[in-house]
Design an enzyme around this catalytic site. Sequence first.
Site, PDB file in Angstrom:
ATOM      1  N   CYS A  65      73.139  25.870  95.502  1.00 24.88           N
ATOM      2  CA  CYS A  65      72.471  24.639  95.251  1.00 24.88           C
ATOM      3  C   CYS A  65      71.430  24.563  96.351  1.00 24.88           C
ATOM      4  O   CYS A  65      71.803  24.738  97.682  1.00 24.88           O
ATOM      5  CB  CYS A  65      73.462  23.418  95.396  1.00 24.88           C
ATOM      6  SG  CYS A  65      72.490  21.858  95.194  1.00 24.88           S
TER       7      CYS A  65
ATOM      8  N   CYS B 241      66.069  25.336  91.560  1.00 25.72           N
ATOM      9  CA  CYS B 241      67.134  24.388  91.237  1.00 25.72           C
ATOM     10  C   CYS B 241      68.251  25.293  90.515  1.00 25.72           C
ATOM     11  O   CYS B 241      67.779  25.805  89.468  1.00 25.72           O
ATOM     12  CB  CYS B 241      66.825  23.347  90.402  1.00 25.72           C
ATOM     13  SG  CYS B 241      68.021  22.134  89.978  1.00 25.72           S
TER      14      CYS B 241
ATOM     15  N   THR C  13      71.018  24.325  89.034  1.00 22.53           N
ATOM     16  CA  THR C  13      71.493  23.516  87.838  1.00 22.53           C
ATOM     17  C   THR C  13      70.450  23.435  86.646  1.00 22.53           C
ATOM     18  O   THR C  13      71.015  23.917  85.568  1.00 22.53           O
ATOM     19  CB  THR C  13      71.484  21.841  88.303  1.00 22.53           C
ATOM     20  OG1 THR C  13      72.129  21.781  89.215  1.00 22.53           O
ATOM     21  CG2 THR C  13      72.251  21.120  86.870  1.00 22.53           C
TER      22      THR C  13
HETATM   23  N1  DGL Z   1      69.191  21.290  93.914  1.00 24.52           N
HETATM   24  C1  DGL Z   1      69.958  21.452  92.667  1.00 24.52           C
HETATM   25  C2  DGL Z   1      70.639  22.592  92.479  1.00 24.52           C
HETATM   26  O1  DGL Z   1      70.033  23.779  93.161  1.00 24.52           O
HETATM   27  C3  DGL Z   1      70.963  20.209  92.480  1.00 24.52           C
HETATM   28  C4  DGL Z   1      70.483  18.902  92.735  1.00 24.52           C
HETATM   29  C5  DGL Z   1      71.016  17.858  91.777  1.00 24.52           C
HETATM   30  O2  DGL Z   1      72.260  17.722  91.453  1.00 24.52           O
HETATM   31  O3  DGL Z   1      69.960  17.464  91.214  1.00 24.52           O
HETATM   32  O4  DGL Z   1      71.521  22.758  91.716  1.00 24.52           O
END
Ligand code: DGL
Length: 291
Positions: free
Chosen positions: A200, A81, A83
């Site tokens: 993302c 992830c 984030t």
């Molecule tokens: N999949 C997450 C990323 O790679 C973001 C998704 C979210 O905002 O929860 O940043």
Amino acid sequence: MQIPSLASSEKGPIGVFDSGYGGLTILSSLVRYLPGHDFIYLGDNARAPYGPRSFETVYAYTREAVRWFFAQGCHLVILACNTASAKALRNIQQQDLPLWAPDRRVLGVIRPTAEVIGAFTKSGDVGILATDGTVRSESYPLEIRKFFPKVRVWQQACPIWVPLIETGEYLDPSADSFIRKYPDALLSRCPDIDTILLACTHFPLLADRIRRFLPSGVRVIEQGAIVAESLRDYLDRHPEMRQRISGADSGVGSRTFYTTDRADIFDREAARFYPGVISSAHIRLSSETGW
Ligand code: DGL
């Protein structure tokens, strides 16, 4: 805070974490590159999306997840992830791991991507499409500068995309205008961008649609293969970690799935992100759980 020590002979699966379904796009590549290893996936669907949440909240949630993975016997956890990698990884690596478990590792997806992204561009202008949280953290410009100081990085937050993907609304042709608005915004700020990174783990589901809206010279880069290749390389360089991972060197390891929301919904929706049948189990994350 001390966790019960696992004897080094006790092997464990590789933990893969995301706020929801997006990390499954990374897991798909990981199991292709490292088929024999056991993997355990956790999606914090009950608290997704992480993108709009504060640094403190994403850090607290991700910490809870890492503690849970350690309690399952994982020696190595991948934050699949962006984030969480942007907002929690550094603190976990520098503050928590030395106290909790100095010989375990938590790795993210930003650094391995930053290490190679500059090699894709000829113009020297790279676009980053990410959540608001990842963009605000400035992690990509900072990391890319370390490896490719001459590359110019253009960031664009895409706040509509994660809900569009998680709800499945992106499949509707009427979603086209929401899909093209962010790449268009990037290119209007810098028409020389020739490489756009989907920073993302949810965004690969939009990759083909995005490509349709871009001029032919612009490449869209997904992270799955980059992260998987980097992990394979890491394990080659760290045999002491490789031998602590359960599974077989040949054959197919186990894949186990957990969600913090309803398992039946996870199993149904996950099919868009991961090839293969998923039968997940529900768990609860909190600062009290873990070990
Ligand atoms: N999949 C997450 C990323 O790679 C973001 C998704 C979210 O905002 O929860 O940043």
